[in-house]
Scaffold this motif. Structure first.
Motif, PDB file in Angstrom:
ATOM      1  N   TRP A   1     -89.628  -1.018  18.508  1.00  0.00           N
ATOM      2  CA  TRP A   1     -89.999  -2.090  17.574  1.00  0.00           C
ATOM      3  C   TRP A   1     -91.510  -2.110  17.422  1.00  0.00           C
ATOM      4  N   MET A   2     -91.960  -2.412  16.215  1.00  0.00           N
ATOM      5  CA  MET A   2     -93.396  -2.593  15.964  1.00  0.00           C
ATOM      6  C   MET A   2     -93.588  -3.873  15.160  1.00  0.00           C
ATOM      7  N   LYS A   3     -94.341  -4.798  15.739  1.00  0.00           N
ATOM      8  CA  LYS A   3     -94.625  -6.062  15.058  1.00  0.00           C
ATOM      9  C   LYS A   3     -95.691  -5.828  13.995  1.00  0.00           C
ATOM     10  N   LYS A   4     -95.632  -6.591  12.912  1.00  0.00           N
ATOM     11  CA  LYS A   4     -96.707  -6.544  11.921  1.00  0.00           C
ATOM     12  C   LYS A   4     -98.007  -7.021  12.573  1.00  0.00           C
ATOM     13  N   SER A   5     -99.115  -6.728  11.916  1.00  0.00           N
ATOM     14  CA  SER A   5    -100.426  -7.013  12.501  1.00  0.00           C
ATOM     15  C   SER A   5    -100.720  -8.516  12.547  1.00  0.00           C
ATOM     16  N   LYS A   6    -101.666  -8.852  13.404  1.00  0.00           N
ATOM     17  CA  LYS A   6    -102.195 -10.222  13.535  1.00  0.00           C
ATOM     18  C   LYS A   6    -101.080 -11.229  13.807  1.00  0.00           C
ATOM     19  N   ASP A   7    -101.070 -12.337  13.029  1.00  0.00           N
ATOM     20  CA  ASP A   7    -100.139 -13.420  13.366  1.00  0.00           C
ATOM     21  C   ASP A   7     -98.837 -13.361  12.564  1.00  0.00           C
ATOM     22  N   THR A   8     -98.571 -12.254  11.867  1.00  0.00           N
ATOM     23  CA  THR A   8     -97.295 -12.133  11.147  1.00  0.00           C
ATOM     24  C   THR A   8     -96.189 -11.889  12.176  1.00  0.00           C
ATOM     25  N   PRO A   9     -95.140 -12.734  12.204  1.00  0.00           N
ATOM     26  CA  PRO A   9     -94.228 -12.719  13.361  1.00  0.00           C
ATOM     27  C   PRO A   9     -93.224 -11.580  13.408  1.00  0.00           C
ATOM     28  N   ASP A  10     -92.860 -11.043  12.231  1.00  0.00           N
ATOM     29  CA  ASP A  10     -91.769 -10.059  12.235  1.00  0.00           C
ATOM     30  C   ASP A  10     -92.313  -8.643  12.214  1.00  0.00           C
ATOM     31  N   GLY A  11     -91.393  -7.703  12.364  1.00  0.00           N
ATOM     32  CA  GLY A  11     -91.784  -6.300  12.359  1.00  0.00           C
ATOM     33  C   GLY A  11     -90.605  -5.405  12.031  1.00  0.00           C
ATOM     34  N   VAL A  12     -90.797  -4.099  12.264  1.00  0.00           N
ATOM     35  CA  VAL A  12     -89.779  -3.099  11.925  1.00  0.00           C
ATOM     36  C   VAL A  12     -89.227  -2.461  13.195  1.00  0.00           C
ATOM     37  N   LEU A  13     -87.951  -2.109  13.130  1.00  0.00           N
ATOM     38  CA  LEU A  13     -87.249  -1.548  14.287  1.00  0.00           C
ATOM     39  C   LEU A  13     -86.574  -0.246  13.888  1.00  0.00           C
ATOM     40  N   ILE A  14     -86.630   0.742  14.773  1.00  0.00           N
ATOM     41  CA  ILE A  14     -85.821   1.950  14.601  1.00  0.00           C
ATOM     42  C   ILE A  14     -84.888   2.049  15.804  1.00  0.00           C
ATOM     43  N   GLY A  15     -83.607   2.243  15.513  1.00  0.00           N
ATOM     44  CA  GLY A  15     -82.624   2.453  16.566  1.00  0.00           C
ATOM     45  C   GLY A  15     -82.041   3.848  16.446  1.00  0.00           C
ATOM     46  N   TYR A  16     -81.729   4.454  17.593  1.00  0.00           N
ATOM     47  CA  TYR A  16     -81.073   5.767  17.574  1.00  0.00           C
ATOM     48  C   TYR A  16     -80.016   5.783  18.674  1.00  0.00           C
ATOM     49  N   LYS A  17     -78.902   6.451  18.383  1.00  0.00           N
ATOM     50  CA  LYS A  17     -77.761   6.423  19.295  1.00  0.00           C
ATOM     51  C   LYS A  17     -78.129   7.022  20.642  1.00  0.00           C
ATOM     52  N   LYS A  18     -77.807   6.264  21.697  1.00  0.00           N
ATOM     53  CA  LYS A  18     -78.093   6.714  23.067  1.00  0.00           C
ATOM     54  C   LYS A  18     -77.377   8.031  23.331  1.00  0.00           C
ATOM     55  N   GLY A  19     -78.095   8.958  23.936  1.00  0.00           N
ATOM     56  CA  GLY A  19     -77.485  10.240  24.311  1.00  0.00           C
ATOM     57  C   GLY A  19     -77.388  11.230  23.167  1.00  0.00           C
ATOM     58  N   ALA A  20     -77.686  10.795  21.941  1.00  0.00           N
ATOM     59  CA  ALA A  20     -77.551  11.694  20.781  1.00  0.00           C
ATOM     60  C   ALA A  20     -78.899  12.255  20.331  1.00  0.00           C
ATOM     61  N   PHE A  21     -79.987  11.617  20.768  1.00  0.00           N
ATOM     62  CA  PHE A  21     -81.329  12.012  20.324  1.00  0.00           C
ATOM     63  C   PHE A  21     -82.289  12.080  21.498  1.00  0.00           C
ATOM     64  N   GLU A  22     -83.277  12.927  21.315  1.00  0.00           N
ATOM     65  CA  GLU A  22     -84.419  12.922  22.244  1.00  0.00           C
ATOM     66  C   GLU A  22     -85.622  12.408  21.460  1.00  0.00           C
ATOM     67  N   LEU A  23     -86.304  11.420  22.027  1.00  0.00           N
ATOM     68  CA  LEU A  23     -87.513  10.888  21.384  1.00  0.00           C
ATOM     69  C   LEU A  23     -88.686  11.786  21.751  1.00  0.00           C
ATOM     70  N   ILE A  24     -89.258  12.453  20.744  1.00  0.00           N
ATOM     71  CA  ILE A  24     -90.382  13.362  20.995  1.00  0.00           C
ATOM     72  C   ILE A  24     -91.707  12.609  20.876  1.00  0.00           C
ATOM     73  N   GLY A  25     -91.801  11.703  19.889  1.00  0.00           N
ATOM     74  CA  GLY A  25     -93.070  10.990  19.698  1.00  0.00           C
ATOM     75  C   GLY A  25     -92.894   9.730  18.879  1.00  0.00           C
ATOM     76  N   ARG A  26     -93.798   8.780  19.086  1.00  0.00           N
ATOM     77  CA  ARG A  26     -93.823   7.529  18.327  1.00  0.00           C
ATOM     78  C   ARG A  26     -95.194   7.379  17.685  1.00  0.00           C
ATOM     79  N   TYR A  27     -95.206   6.976  16.419  1.00  0.00           N
ATOM     80  CA  TYR A  27     -96.457   6.797  15.680  1.00  0.00           C
ATOM     81  C   TYR A  27     -96.468   5.425  15.031  1.00  0.00           C
ATOM     82  N   ASP A  28     -97.480   4.627  15.349  1.00  0.00           N
ATOM     83  CA  ASP A  28     -97.625   3.286  14.770  1.00  0.00           C
ATOM     84  C   ASP A  28     -98.676   3.333  13.661  1.00  0.00           C
ATOM     85  N   ILE A  29     -98.274   2.937  12.475  1.00  0.00           N
ATOM     86  CA  ILE A  29     -99.194   2.964  11.327  1.00  0.00           C
ATOM     87  C   ILE A  29     -99.496   1.528  10.917  1.00  0.00           C
TER      88      ILE A  29
END
Length: 348
Positions: A103-131
């Motif tokens: 999950w990545m929250k929006k900047s400053k005091d904005t309360p919500d953010g974006v989430l990425i989900g991936y099926k357990k055991g089906a993927f390997e997480l190589i890297g995360r990039y926050d923009i």
């Protein structure tokens, strides 16, 4: 009592999911990707949803139904916008139905953010990039940044060792400020190109999200690699023109060609399949192919949600969108947006 009504709504069946086929033969190896704006708890103000009873707007009623919707038609990869209760609800509940999440929250005091989900055991997480769009250096005079963010995950699909760079974003919302949306998408594409260029591999690229624009807009033109049209009604002032011209001239089309997975939705509904031998249509034909709605506001039906993909992935099935919905949120639909999902085959 109200409590028992809530419990009944939470237990109500989710409408059956049906798919629109785009190809004749099912592919052996496919991957399903969903995008869904679930309506943040912070934004459920009665005045914004005058046709929805207050108790149906309550997070405690809506959120379990969101989970139920996802579980009823589970994707392999999941992009959710407007998550403001990550710890304490979505992280745990999505975990229970088999997803690792970031999950990545929006900047400053904005309360919500974006989430990425991936099926357990089906993927390997190589890297995360926050923009963070607040880091945009262009046009300091115009307030283009708006605390907007995008989260990108570099994932390996273990079933076939193919890699995906999956991005989730929620572009600024206001109808009068499409030039802000344009600058944000231009910034995102530029940032993603820089990330992609540094990767050792060449993954397929997918960008999901609530882009807050109609298909017939300069933002979607940009994603298709077409220059902005100054005759569009959303270009209202000389400053708007200046900003669009600046971003197109400086950054241009996406470095990796992209298409919208739902561009053949209308043909699919009519049973017209994609002819793989034929060259893909131009921007104008693809615009007409999108669904009639992915979101219902007080004012109108709107198509605002998208799954864009690079050529390594071919859409084979699209989740059908019920286009007779009158009011959202409702007993049936827990958000003002409708979830979209594409099943992709891996191009050989």
């Amino acid at each position: 009592s109200t409590q028992s009504t809530w419990d009944q709504i939470k237990m109500m069946d989710i409408p059956g999911s049906s798919f629109v086929s785009l190809v004749a033969e099912a592919s052996k190896e496919t991957i399903k990707i969903m995008s869904y704006n679930v309506l943040a708890r912070a934004y459920t103000v009665q005045s914004e949803f005058p046709y929805t009873p207050m108790e149906l707007l309550k997070f405690e009623v809506r959120a379990p139904r969101v989970i139920k919707e996802i579980a009823s038609c589970p994707p392999d990869l999941l992009c959710i916008q407007e998550i403001d209760v990550y710890e304490g609800f979505y992280k745990e509940e999505l975990g229970k139905i088999g997803y690792e999440t970031q999950w990545m929250k929006k900047s400053k005091d904005t309360p919500d953010g974006v989430l990425i989900g991936y099926k357990k055991g089906a993927f390997e997480l190589i890297g995360r990039y926050d923009i963070e769009f607040n880091n945009m250096k262009d046009f300091e005079t115009a307030d283009l940044r708006r605390n907007t963010v995008a989260l990108a995950l570099h994932l390996k699909y273990l079933a076939n060792k193919k890699e995906i760079l999956l991005t989730n974003t929620h572009i600024f919302y206001h109808h009068d400020f499409n030039f802000i949306k344009y600058s944000q998408m231009s910034y995102l594409l530029t940032e993603l190109s820089a990330i992609y260029a540094k990767l050792g591999s060449k993954p397929s690229v997918v960008i999901c999200g609530d882009f807050n624009v109609w298909p017939n807009s300069n933002v979607i033109r940009l994603l298709y690699g077409s220059p902005p049209l100054m005759t569009y009604p959303d270009v209202k002032t000389p400053e708007h023109k200046e900003i669009l011209t600046y971003f197109w001239t400086k950054y241009g089309a996406p470095k990796i060609p992209l298409r919208s997975s739902y561009e053949n939705y209308q043909n699919g509904l009519k049973g017209i399949l994609i002819d793989s031998k034929k060259e893909a249509g131009d921007f104008e034909s693809s615009v007409k192919g999108h669904p009639a709605l992915t979101c219902i506001t007080i004012k109108e039906y709107e198509t605002l949600d998208y799954i864009f993909h690079s050529k390594e992935l071919t859409p084979v099935k699209l989740l059908k969108i019920e286009d007779t919905i009158k009011v959202t949120p409702s007993e049936i639909y827990p958000s003002d947006h409708i979830r979209i999902m594409t099943e992709f085959a891996f191009s050989q």
